[in-house]
Scaffold this motif. Sequence first.
Motif, PDB file in Angstrom:
ATOM      1  N   ASN A  56       0.798  -1.301   0.015  1.00  0.00           N
ATOM      2  CA  ASN A  56       0.005  -0.007  -0.104  1.00  0.00           C
ATOM      3  C   ASN A  56       0.798   1.226   0.074  1.00  0.00           C
ATOM      4  O   ASN A  56       0.663   2.269  -0.905  1.00  0.00           O
ATOM      5  N   THR A  57       1.998   1.191   0.990  1.00  0.00           N
ATOM      6  CA  THR A  57       2.787   2.482   1.039  1.00  0.00           C
ATOM      7  C   THR A  57       3.612   2.728  -0.578  1.00  0.00           C
ATOM      8  O   THR A  57       3.660   3.842  -0.893  1.00  0.00           O
ATOM      9  N   SER A  58       3.738   1.718  -1.066  1.00  0.00           N
ATOM     10  CA  SER A  58       4.632   1.492  -2.393  1.00  0.00           C
ATOM     11  C   SER A  58       3.530   1.951  -3.472  1.00  0.00           C
ATOM     12  O   SER A  58       4.238   2.235  -4.618  1.00  0.00           O
ATOM     13  N   LYS A  59       2.390   2.139  -3.077  1.00  0.00           N
ATOM     14  CA  LYS A  59       1.261   2.563  -4.031  1.00  0.00           C
ATOM     15  C   LYS A  59       1.570   1.495  -5.342  1.00  0.00           C
ATOM     16  O   LYS A  59       1.366   1.926  -6.373  1.00  0.00           O
ATOM     17  N   ILE A  60       1.659   0.322  -5.176  1.00  0.00           N
ATOM     18  CA  ILE A  60       1.630  -0.709  -6.222  1.00  0.00           C
ATOM     19  C   ILE A  60       0.183  -0.801  -6.688  1.00  0.00           C
ATOM     20  O   ILE A  60      -0.865  -1.093  -5.547  1.00  0.00           O
ATOM     21  N   PRO A  61      -0.172  -0.672  -7.697  1.00  0.00           N
ATOM     22  CA  PRO A  61      -1.791  -0.968  -8.486  1.00  0.00           C
ATOM     23  C   PRO A  61      -2.254  -2.355  -8.057  1.00  0.00           C
ATOM     24  O   PRO A  61      -1.456  -3.447  -7.648  1.00  0.00           O
ATOM     25  N   LEU A  62      -3.515  -2.383  -7.520  1.00  0.00           N
ATOM     26  CA  LEU A  62      -4.106  -3.409  -6.880  1.00  0.00           C
ATOM     27  C   LEU A  62      -4.049  -4.853  -7.914  1.00  0.00           C
ATOM     28  O   LEU A  62      -4.093  -6.036  -7.263  1.00  0.00           O
ATOM     29  N   GLU A  63      -4.200  -4.408  -9.126  1.00  0.00           N
ATOM     30  CA  GLU A  63      -4.229  -5.515 -10.089  1.00  0.00           C
ATOM     31  C   GLU A  63      -3.161  -6.215 -10.250  1.00  0.00           C
ATOM     32  O   GLU A  63      -2.945  -7.086 -10.848  1.00  0.00           O
ATOM     33  N   LYS A  64      -1.861  -5.622  -9.721  1.00  0.00           N
ATOM     34  CA  LYS A  64      -0.559  -6.397  -9.901  1.00  0.00           C
ATOM     35  C   LYS A  64      -0.066  -7.277  -8.621  1.00  0.00           C
ATOM     36  O   LYS A  64       0.725  -7.934  -8.585  1.00  0.00           O
ATOM     37  N   TYR A  65      -0.898  -7.194  -7.665  1.00  0.00           N
ATOM     38  CA  TYR A  65      -0.526  -8.204  -6.649  1.00  0.00           C
ATOM     39  C   TYR A  65      -1.919  -8.670  -5.571  1.00  0.00           C
ATOM     40  O   TYR A  65      -2.753  -8.081  -5.868  1.00  0.00           O
ATOM     41  N   HIS A  66      -1.630  -9.665  -5.117  1.00  0.00           N
ATOM     42  CA  HIS A  66      -2.808 -10.414  -4.193  1.00  0.00           C
ATOM     43  C   HIS A  66      -2.298 -10.860  -2.954  1.00  0.00           C
ATOM     44  O   HIS A  66      -1.126 -11.685  -3.024  1.00  0.00           O
ATOM     45  N   VAL A  67      -2.745 -10.477  -1.925  1.00  0.00           N
ATOM     46  CA  VAL A  67      -1.885 -11.152  -0.692  1.00  0.00           C
ATOM     47  C   VAL A  67      -3.080 -11.993   0.112  1.00  0.00           C
ATOM     48  O   VAL A  67      -4.123 -11.039   0.375  1.00  0.00           O
ATOM     49  N   SER A  68      -2.975 -13.009   0.671  1.00  0.00           N
ATOM     50  CA  SER A  68      -3.989 -13.866   1.317  1.00  0.00           C
ATOM     51  C   SER A  68      -3.323 -14.474   2.361  1.00  0.00           C
ATOM     52  O   SER A  68      -2.233 -15.011   2.137  1.00  0.00           O
ATOM     53  N   ILE A  69      -4.150 -15.084   3.232  1.00  0.00           N
ATOM     54  CA  ILE A  69      -3.955 -16.084   4.383  1.00  0.00           C
ATOM     55  C   ILE A  69      -4.504 -17.439   4.204  1.00  0.00           C
ATOM     56  O   ILE A  69      -5.810 -17.414   4.109  1.00  0.00           O
ATOM     57  N   LYS A  70      -3.906 -18.418   3.921  1.00  0.00           N
ATOM     58  CA  LYS A  70      -4.392 -19.774   4.069  1.00  0.00           C
ATOM     59  C   LYS A  70      -3.603 -20.679   4.796  1.00  0.00           C
ATOM     60  O   LYS A  70      -2.470 -21.009   4.958  1.00  0.00           O
ATOM     61  N   GLY A  71      -4.309 -20.959   5.889  1.00  0.00           N
ATOM     62  CA  GLY A  71      -3.970 -22.041   7.063  1.00  0.00           C
ATOM     63  C   GLY A  71      -2.733 -20.925   7.850  1.00  0.00           C
ATOM     64  O   GLY A  71      -2.925 -20.037   8.197  1.00  0.00           O
ATOM     65  N   GLU A  72      -1.727 -21.765   7.871  1.00  0.00           N
ATOM     66  CA  GLU A  72      -0.277 -21.124   8.392  1.00  0.00           C
ATOM     67  C   GLU A  72       0.517 -20.346   7.544  1.00  0.00           C
ATOM     68  O   GLU A  72       1.584 -20.281   7.768  1.00  0.00           O
TER      69      GLU A  72
END
Length: 216
Positions: A56-72
């Motif tokens: 977010n701070t780097s202002k990377i466009p949302l369409e270029k990344y995805h971060v999610s939590i799956k289990g551990e």
Amino acid sequence: MKKLKLLLCLFCIILLSGCSGDYNITVNKDLSIKEELNLEIENKEDTYKKTMEIFNTSKIPLEKYHVSIKGEKVEIEYKEEFSSIDDYILNSKIYHQLVDEIKYSKLDNYVDIYIDQDLKLNQNNLNIGNTLDIDHLQINIKNPYKVITNNSDSSSKNIYTWNITNDMTNKKILMQFEPKSKQSFYSILVTATVLAICISILIYIIVKNYRNANKI
């Protein structure tokens, strides 16, 4: 420059936590490049929060990344596109986290890509300044052209794969290919064939009309 520093901080933070993943490079028919990084890292403390803050701070466009939590695990997907191989080598933020330099040369008939350097993988490599704790990284290069030479660990159709683990200190990556489109050759062949048929038909009609005219 600020954006670059923040993005590099992201990979320093997440890769120091230990990770595995895929680094995919696609060479398109116009020699543009598509870059994708898919990582799984241990979900320690506030890893997810820090990762999202840096994006977010780097202002990377949302369409270029995805971060999610799956289990551990925290899963990270990042992608970028470049107009050419030169553009990729000059401006990619990703491969510099593994090696300092990609050697690249383009001749009239061939393109050569070569890497032969110590890898920035773990703290046991004392000669490396920026240490990354990678458990396993798979590098995949998808190339639509005729590959003349390569030293990949495995290949399937037009995808060439190199496997890197944290006990490696050096990895050679070599690929030479011929940047000529097979489709262009076939298109020329089809066009020439159709033209030859049309000319043959035209000649046949002219000859037939000429013979009929002489009979009268």
